[in-house]
Design a protein around this motif. Structure first.
Motif, PDB file in Angstrom:
ATOM      1  N   HIS A  84      20.609 124.993  -1.084  1.00 36.53           N
ATOM      2  CA  HIS A  84      19.530 125.040  -2.078  1.00 36.53           C
ATOM      3  C   HIS A  84      18.167 124.929  -1.393  1.00 36.53           C
ATOM      4  O   HIS A  84      17.188 125.540  -1.843  1.00 36.53           O
ATOM      5  CB  HIS A  84      19.688 123.893  -3.086  1.00 36.53           C
ATOM      6  CG  HIS A  84      20.792 124.100  -4.068  1.00 36.53           C
ATOM      7  ND1 HIS A  84      20.966 125.272  -4.766  1.00 36.53           N
ATOM      8  CD2 HIS A  84      21.789 123.259  -4.480  1.00 36.53           C
ATOM      9  CE1 HIS A  84      22.017 125.153  -5.575  1.00 36.53           C
ATOM     10  NE2 HIS A  84      22.534 123.955  -5.410  1.00 36.53           N
ATOM     11  N   GLU A  89      14.587 131.359  -2.800  1.00 34.56           N
ATOM     12  CA  GLU A  89      14.449 131.348  -4.260  1.00 34.56           C
ATOM     13  C   GLU A  89      14.736 129.974  -4.839  1.00 34.56           C
ATOM     14  O   GLU A  89      14.089 129.548  -5.803  1.00 34.56           O
ATOM     15  CB  GLU A  89      15.367 132.393  -4.883  1.00 34.56           C
ATOM     16  CG  GLU A  89      14.959 133.828  -4.593  1.00 34.56           C
ATOM     17  CD  GLU A  89      15.899 134.824  -5.239  1.00 34.56           C
ATOM     18  OE1 GLU A  89      16.862 134.394  -5.909  1.00 34.56           O
ATOM     19  OE2 GLU A  89      15.679 136.039  -5.054  1.00 34.56           O
ATOM     20  N   HIS A  90      15.674 129.271  -4.261  1.00 27.18           N
ATOM     21  CA  HIS A  90      16.033 127.944  -4.755  1.00 27.18           C
ATOM     22  C   HIS A  90      14.935 126.937  -4.412  1.00 27.18           C
ATOM     23  O   HIS A  90      14.489 126.172  -5.276  1.00 27.18           O
ATOM     24  CB  HIS A  90      17.356 127.483  -4.141  1.00 27.18           C
ATOM     25  CG  HIS A  90      18.508 128.383  -4.447  1.00 27.18           C
ATOM     26  ND1 HIS A  90      19.821 127.980  -4.283  1.00 27.18           N
ATOM     27  CD2 HIS A  90      18.578 129.653  -4.916  1.00 27.18           C
ATOM     28  CE1 HIS A  90      20.631 128.968  -4.616  1.00 27.18           C
ATOM     29  NE2 HIS A  90      19.897 129.991  -4.992  1.00 27.18           N
ATOM     30  N   GLY A  93      11.706 127.761  -6.183  1.00 21.83           N
ATOM     31  CA  GLY A  93      11.906 127.515  -7.608  1.00 21.83           C
ATOM     32  C   GLY A  93      11.772 126.038  -7.956  1.00 21.83           C
ATOM     33  O   GLY A  93      11.140 125.680  -8.956  1.00 21.83           O
ATOM     34  N   LEU A  99      12.663 126.377 -11.306  1.00 20.56           N
ATOM     35  CA  LEU A  99      14.056 125.972 -11.496  1.00 20.56           C
ATOM     36  C   LEU A  99      14.089 124.484 -11.778  1.00 20.56           C
ATOM     37  O   LEU A  99      13.314 123.724 -11.200  1.00 20.56           O
ATOM     38  CB  LEU A  99      14.892 126.268 -10.241  1.00 20.56           C
ATOM     39  CG  LEU A  99      15.163 127.723  -9.874  1.00 20.56           C
ATOM     40  CD1 LEU A  99      15.891 127.789  -8.536  1.00 20.56           C
ATOM     41  CD2 LEU A  99      15.958 128.428 -10.954  1.00 20.56           C
ATOM     42  N   LYS A 100      14.981 124.070 -12.637  1.00 21.00           N
ATOM     43  CA  LYS A 100      15.138 122.659 -12.934  1.00 21.00           C
ATOM     44  C   LYS A 100      16.105 122.021 -11.943  1.00 21.00           C
ATOM     45  O   LYS A 100      17.135 122.607 -11.607  1.00 21.00           O
ATOM     46  CB  LYS A 100      15.650 122.464 -14.368  1.00 21.00           C
ATOM     47  CG  LYS A 100      14.685 122.953 -15.437  1.00 21.00           C
ATOM     48  CD  LYS A 100      13.370 122.172 -15.404  1.00 21.00           C
ATOM     49  CE  LYS A 100      12.421 122.646 -16.494  1.00 21.00           C
ATOM     50  NZ  LYS A 100      11.112 121.929 -16.421  1.00 21.00           N
ATOM     51  N   ILE A 114      23.533 130.521  -9.013  1.00 21.74           N
ATOM     52  CA  ILE A 114      22.797 129.705  -8.041  1.00 21.74           C
ATOM     53  C   ILE A 114      23.733 128.787  -7.261  1.00 21.74           C
ATOM     54  O   ILE A 114      23.535 128.542  -6.064  1.00 21.74           O
ATOM     55  CB  ILE A 114      21.687 128.905  -8.767  1.00 21.74           C
ATOM     56  CG1 ILE A 114      20.754 128.258  -7.738  1.00 21.74           C
ATOM     57  CG2 ILE A 114      22.272 127.843  -9.690  1.00 21.74           C
ATOM     58  CD1 ILE A 114      19.534 127.618  -8.365  1.00 21.74           C
TER      59      ILE A 114
END
Length: 264
Positions: A84, A89-90, A93, A99-100, A114
């Motif tokens: 992650h 992107e993770h 994010g 991203l949460k 993901i």
């Protein structure tokens, strides 16, 4: 270059930099990246979680579910959270609240995109392709092949089996089931493209080895068993007459039965 190729390239670079023999030294990655980690008790909430606090990244590792830097399960959990962090992107994010933050739970079931991406990074980080292919194993495939690789890389049998399906040297299929019901399956690219006699979330075929287990509560068939391709598949063509084998592995960590299916 595809996202998976980029992920494999990044993870291979990191593994080459932080490894001792075949074992990736995960603690060193945290120190080099200035990412904080915490081994603590979170009951059954999650295995691992990556958080960002407007300044730094933090990885929380749940020891209540058997995770540590020394356990094979824990090594995958930690590598997953590093996935992650390293996947752009993770990380971006999380940093910009696109991203949460969420806890990752490794229970051997199918996951959202993901989580699959972070799983793939973890497999590549812990078992780089070049090293993985160069480990000497028995000429004939069996569960021993996976166990040998598992010990060499200090990875769980399940994660090692999945990696073998991705890049291994033998045509093989793995089917994960629980209480006689198929949870997921994976095939190597060279495995015959036959129609299956099962579907995910439906019963395993009754004449298979794992099918026998599901009908005889408490029985465990751990040896290599010869069976017909027709037990698992609607097999067609000349390959339908080949000898096929099944061997089951009982994963207490994930409460799953893993069936390995292969040919001579």
């Amino acid at each position: 270059m595809t996202n998976r190729q980029i992920t494999a390239k990044i993870s291979s670079f990191v593994a080459d930099k932080f490894s001792k023999g075949n074992v990736t030294i995960l603690e060193d990655i945290f120190y080099d990246e200035d990412v904080y980690y915490y081994l603590d008790h979170y009951e059954d909430c999650f295995d691992g979680m990556l958080l960002y606090d407007e300044k730094d990244f933090h990885v929380h590792i749940n020891v209540d579910r058997g995770n540590s830097f020394l356990s094979k399960r824990g090594r995958f959990t930690i590598a997953h959270e590093l996935g992650h962090y390293f996947i752009d992107e993770h990380r971006v994010g999380l940093k910009y609240d696109l991203l949460k933050a969420h806890g990752s739970k490794h229970d051997g079931t199918q996951k959202e995109k993901i989580e699959i991406e972070a799983d793939y990074f973890a497999g590549c980080l812990l078992m780089p392709e070049k090293k993985f292919r160069n480990i000497p194993t028995e000429k004939k495939f069996s569960l021993l092949t996976i166990q040998t690789l598992s010990e060499s890389f200090q990875t769980s049998v399940l994660s090692t089996a999945i990696r073998f399906v991705e890049i291994g040297t033998h045509e093989v299929m793995i089917v994960a089931s629980k209480n006689g019901v198929v949870k997921w399956f994976a095939c190597s690219n060279d495995f015959p493209k036959w129609a299956f006699k099962f579907k995910v979330h439906q019963a395993v075929p009754p004449t298979t080895v794992v099918g026998e287990y599901s009908r005889h509560i408490g029985a465990k068939y751990t040896g290599v068993e010869e069976l017909s391709p027709h037990d698992w598949f609607w097999a067609m063509g000349s390959m339908a007459d080949r000898k096929m084998y099944e061997q089951c592995c009982y994963s207490s960590s994930y409460d799953l039965i893993i069936s390995f299916i292969w040919f001579d």
